[in-house]
Design a protein around this motif. Sequence first.
Motif, mmCIF file in Angstrom:
data_model
loop_
_atom_site.group_PDB
_atom_site.id
_atom_site.type_symbol
_atom_site.label_atom_id
_atom_site.label_comp_id
_atom_site.label_asym_id
_atom_site.label_seq_id
_atom_site.Cartn_x
_atom_site.Cartn_y
_atom_site.Cartn_z
ATOM 1 N N LEU A 98 0.840 -1.104 0.043
ATOM 2 C CA LEU A 98 -0.027 0.079 0.133
ATOM 3 C C LEU A 98 0.946 1.120 0.050
ATOM 4 O O LEU A 98 1.956 1.384 0.456
ATOM 5 N N PRO A 99 0.326 2.370 -0.663
ATOM 6 C CA PRO A 99 1.287 3.554 -0.512
ATOM 7 C C PRO A 99 1.351 4.139 0.966
ATOM 8 O O PRO A 99 0.246 4.411 1.405
ATOM 9 N N LYS A 100 2.495 4.402 1.101
ATOM 10 C CA LYS A 100 2.672 5.110 2.544
ATOM 11 C C LYS A 100 4.093 5.620 2.476
ATOM 12 O O LYS A 100 4.966 5.297 1.999
ATOM 13 N N PRO A 101 4.308 6.709 3.567
ATOM 14 C CA PRO A 101 5.529 7.324 3.434
ATOM 15 C C PRO A 101 6.501 6.538 4.193
ATOM 16 O O PRO A 101 6.156 5.571 4.828
ATOM 17 N N THR A 102 7.800 6.730 4.121
ATOM 18 C CA THR A 102 8.707 5.922 4.699
ATOM 19 C C THR A 102 9.786 6.870 5.477
ATOM 20 O O THR A 102 9.785 8.022 5.264
ATOM 21 N N ASN A 103 10.331 6.247 6.339
ATOM 22 C CA ASN A 103 11.623 7.077 7.096
ATOM 23 C C ASN A 103 12.413 6.147 7.632
ATOM 24 O O ASN A 103 12.506 5.140 8.238
ATOM 25 N N GLY A 104 13.749 6.610 7.265
ATOM 26 C CA GLY A 104 14.941 5.881 7.489
ATOM 27 C C GLY A 104 15.374 4.822 6.741
ATOM 28 O O GLY A 104 16.482 4.164 7.132
ATOM 29 N N ARG A 150 12.989 4.678 -2.518
ATOM 30 C CA ARG A 150 12.516 4.937 -3.891
ATOM 31 C C ARG A 150 11.625 3.944 -4.164
ATOM 32 O O ARG A 150 10.475 4.130 -5.210
ATOM 33 N N LEU A 151 11.620 2.536 -4.204
ATOM 34 C CA LEU A 151 10.961 1.415 -4.573
ATOM 35 C C LEU A 151 9.352 1.386 -3.951
ATOM 36 O O LEU A 151 8.610 1.480 -4.654
ATOM 37 N N PHE A 152 9.421 1.953 -2.523
ATOM 38 C CA PHE A 152 8.226 2.321 -1.881
ATOM 39 C C PHE A 152 7.416 3.513 -2.446
ATOM 40 O O PHE A 152 6.284 3.641 -2.619
ATOM 41 N N ALA A 153 8.421 4.415 -2.749
ATOM 42 C CA ALA A 153 7.543 5.777 -3.427
ATOM 43 C C ALA A 153 7.233 5.506 -4.846
ATOM 44 O O ALA A 153 6.055 6.112 -5.153
ATOM 45 N N GLN A 154 7.793 4.453 -5.492
ATOM 46 C CA GLN A 154 7.032 4.091 -6.780
ATOM 47 C C GLN A 154 6.162 3.451 -6.603
ATOM 48 O O GLN A 154 4.918 3.732 -7.484
ATOM 49 N N GLU A 155 6.014 2.582 -5.937
ATOM 50 C CA GLU A 155 4.530 1.967 -5.482
ATOM 51 C C GLU A 155 3.561 2.796 -5.136
ATOM 52 O O GLU A 155 2.488 2.690 -5.627
ATOM 53 N N ALA A 156 3.856 4.046 -4.527
ATOM 54 C CA ALA A 156 2.684 4.756 -3.977
ATOM 55 C C ALA A 156 2.126 5.495 -5.191
ATOM 56 O O ALA A 156 1.145 5.922 -5.471
ATOM 57 N N ALA A 157 3.211 5.930 -6.159
ATOM 58 C CA ALA A 157 3.222 6.798 -7.310
ATOM 59 C C ALA A 157 2.081 5.956 -8.321
ATOM 60 O O ALA A 157 1.164 6.342 -9.149
ATOM 61 N N GLU A 158 2.418 4.627 -8.378
ATOM 62 C CA GLU A 158 1.342 3.905 -9.253
ATOM 63 C C GLU A 158 -0.012 3.665 -8.642
ATOM 64 O O GLU A 158 -0.932 3.349 -9.379
#
Length: 250
Positions: free
Chosen positions: A229-235, A242-250
């Motif tokens: 699921l799209p969500k912000p990451t920290n650390g 970047r991979l999770f940011a890409q998932e969120a963008a999709e």
Amino acid sequence: MRILLVNPNTTAAMTEGMMCVARTVAPLGADVVPLTAERGFPYIATRAEAQIAGAIALEMIAAHAGSADAAIIAAFGDPGLPAAREIFDFPVVGMAQAALVSAAMLGDRIAIATFSPALRRWYEDAARNAGLGDRFVGVSAPASHAAPPPAGAPATRQLLAGLCHRAVDELRADVVVLGGAPLAGLAAELQPEVGALLVDPVGAAIAQAVALVSMTPRAGFARRSGRPLPKPTNGLSPSLARLFAQEAAE
């Protein structure tokens, strides 16, 4: 074909031992890329350690995902395997699962031989996760724990030969998987003297990865369900973030 051999242990000699097997199994045109963890444990022996190593494995794959066609998690208990399959758009093979599934296609009663009783519960989990059910007959291990023995040492060969014989005589196994990255290469060496088929997990993982790349369209991965699921990451590491940011963008 570019296959990442991801060792989430920090022992480089262990990675090189697995690469010796990989070079004999990988077909022409398959480039196997060895990666060794820079932090974590020298070897993984418990489920708690595997949880930590699984997160490290995800970071390692993410850092090299752009040029990969497949990845192998090269620790026998497959730390991080289900999570890796959720987020990467290529086949991710677990060394234990590949060996156990391959063993199930070679015989009916499957055992694991390994160098320490501390690994027993984790490896029993691996057999359960591979879906072997009552075809899995147990783990053959010594009575006391010791650090991983050198793969090429005569004492290691003698220890594993005895454990394989015990798997045949006491567990009535007709296929024995050698469990643990430090044991890479011993299956071929011991096979002539053991009354069961022996499976090297590195060889099985390479063969499975090559087959999956050949039979699985790359485009199908991006369309599968169950992605994060799209969500912000920290650390997180930059590549994993970047991979999770890409998932969120999709």
